[in-house]
Write an enzyme that holds these catalytic residues in place. Structure first.
Site, PDB file in Angstrom:
ATOM      1  N   GLU A  77     111.038  38.438 113.873  1.00 12.27           N
ATOM      2  CA  GLU A  77     111.507  39.562 114.596  1.00 12.27           C
ATOM      3  C   GLU A  77     110.414  40.589 114.670  1.00 12.27           C
ATOM      4  O   GLU A  77     110.275  41.414 115.504  1.00 12.27           O
ATOM      5  CB  GLU A  77     112.383  40.156 113.358  1.00 12.27           C
ATOM      6  CG  GLU A  77     113.789  39.698 113.292  1.00 12.27           C
ATOM      7  CD  GLU A  77     113.734  38.335 112.680  1.00 12.27           C
ATOM      8  OE1 GLU A  77     114.717  37.558 113.008  1.00 12.27           O
ATOM      9  OE2 GLU A  77     113.062  38.003 111.897  1.00 12.27           O
ATOM     10  N   HIS A 146     124.043  39.527 105.871  1.00  7.50           N
ATOM     11  CA  HIS A 146     124.468  39.653 107.520  1.00  7.50           C
ATOM     12  C   HIS A 146     125.451  40.896 107.659  1.00  7.50           C
ATOM     13  O   HIS A 146     126.190  41.082 108.675  1.00  7.50           O
ATOM     14  CB  HIS A 146     125.267  38.467 107.652  1.00  7.50           C
ATOM     15  CG  HIS A 146     124.622  37.292 107.744  1.00  7.50           C
ATOM     16  ND1 HIS A 146     124.197  36.710 106.833  1.00  7.50           N
ATOM     17  CD2 HIS A 146     123.805  36.417 108.823  1.00  7.50           C
ATOM     18  CE1 HIS A 146     123.568  35.340 107.024  1.00  7.50           C
ATOM     19  NE2 HIS A 146     123.175  35.533 108.208  1.00  7.50           N
TER      20      HIS A 146
END
Length: 354
Positions: A77, A146
């Site tokens: 990321e 998540h």
């Protein structure tokens, strides 16, 4: 119910000719249009190319626009966002996807120290026109890694814009505006309403998304200005400030309880439509704030402070907040964590009785 047929892009088209999309399809449509319209637009991220993304938001785009315009990245990321900053400074308009908002933290330094500051540090010689897309919030039983809602972190950073759509129509128009904007934008997509804004709120079925006016998405290019809230329902009993999934939850609660609320879908947290908020609260004299993120230091705290500072003498009751809890995100108790009909209803009763 109207007869439904499929158009060439797989969307539902009613007998009245209106094209109805869910949010996934609307986002895909926006990306497709911008890739076709602007050769500087680049879409990148983990599994977004051949696979089409974990939620299929980029399905078919690589096949249509090629591997140099839509491509997979390593699982990094920090690298994804760092490369996007460089692309933006070079003159491109990258649209990196972070697969889940929970994974965005390794890229915070690139967003905060580089993307957000580049225009100021370079005296406008360079800009960072990147739009970071990421699904956020709960609704898929994804547990702690998540399901987070970290939007408040980004609203604290000067130089970043934060956008959260609540309908397919807004998702397309706002995403196009973000890609065309010269500043870095965090574009959070509420995964709980990816497939329709009324799925899973109650045990009983609620009106399906195909009949919802905001699922009508025009073909072609259109944009929605950043910093403009949307009035969902008009009423004079109280103001509700909310965004994302909670727009539909609060609307359903008010409808079922017969509450005439002025519900504002903020749509963009930064820039914020302060004028619309002031106008609504001064009219109703009462304010409820609803968001999915944890309560402490959530964006609702900033909204509460703004309302109190600007509308204090118009308030007939204290500002109330209904939020997620200050706990790690629960897996098996996900639906108890969400602000739901019971907690929202209790807050409304409290406001109206004061």
């Amino acid at each position: 119910m109207s007869t439904q047929v499929k158009n060439k892009k797989g969307a539902e088209t009613g007998a009245d000719g209106e094209r109805r999309l869910n949010m996934i399809e609307a986002i895909n449509d926006a990306l497709d249009i911008m890739l076709e319209r602007d050769p500087d637009v680049i879409v990148m991220g983990e599994d977004i190319g051949y696979f089409g993304g974990v939620f299929r938001c980029t399905a078919g785009l690589q096949e249509k626009h090629g591997k140099t315009r839509v491509f997979d990245t390593p699982i990094s990321e920090c690298g994804i966002i760092g490369v996007a900053v460089g692309m933006g400074a070079y003159g491109l308009r990258p649209v990196p996807e972070i697969q889940f908002a929970d994974y965005i933290y390794p890229g915070l330094d690139q967003l905060i120290s580089e993307a957000a500051r580049l225009r100021y540090r370079s005296a406008t010689e360079y800009i960072a026109p990147l739009t970071v897309r990421s699904p956020f919030g709960g609704g898929i039983f994804g547990g702690q890694t998540h399901s987070q809602s970290p939007e408040a972190i980004f609203t604290h950073v000067a130089g970043l814009k934060t956008v959260i759509p609540a309908t397919p129509y807004d998702a397309k128009g706002l995403l196009i505006s973000c890609i065309e904007d010269n500043d870095p934008v965090i574009f959070f997509e509420p995964k709980r309403i990816y497939n329709g804004p009324f799925s899973g709120f109650y045990d009983k079925p609620v009106e399906p998304w195909k009949r919802h006016a905001d699922s009508v998405v025009p073909e072609g290019h259109y944009s929605i200005p950043l910093g403009k809230a949307r009035t969902v329902t008009e009423g004079e009993q109280l103001t509700v400030l909310t965004y994302g999934t909670m727009v539909h939850v609060t609307e359903a609660v008010c409808r079922e309880q017969g509450i005439e609320a002025n519900i504002l879908d903020l749509r963009t947290l930064v820039p914020l439509d302060i004028e619309a908020i002031e106008e609504s609260v001064r009219k109703t004299g009462r304010c409820l704030i609803v968001h999915e993120a944890t309560r402490t230091s959530g964006f609702g705290a900033e909204l509460s402070a703004l309302v109190t500072e600007r509308c204090f003498y118009h308030l007939e009751a204290p500002v109330e907040r209904v939020t997620g809890f200050d706990t790690p995100y629960p897996h098996s108790l996900e639906w108890a964590y969400f602000p739901g009909p019971v907690r929202i209803g209790e807050a409304i009763d409290k406001i109206l009785k004061d």
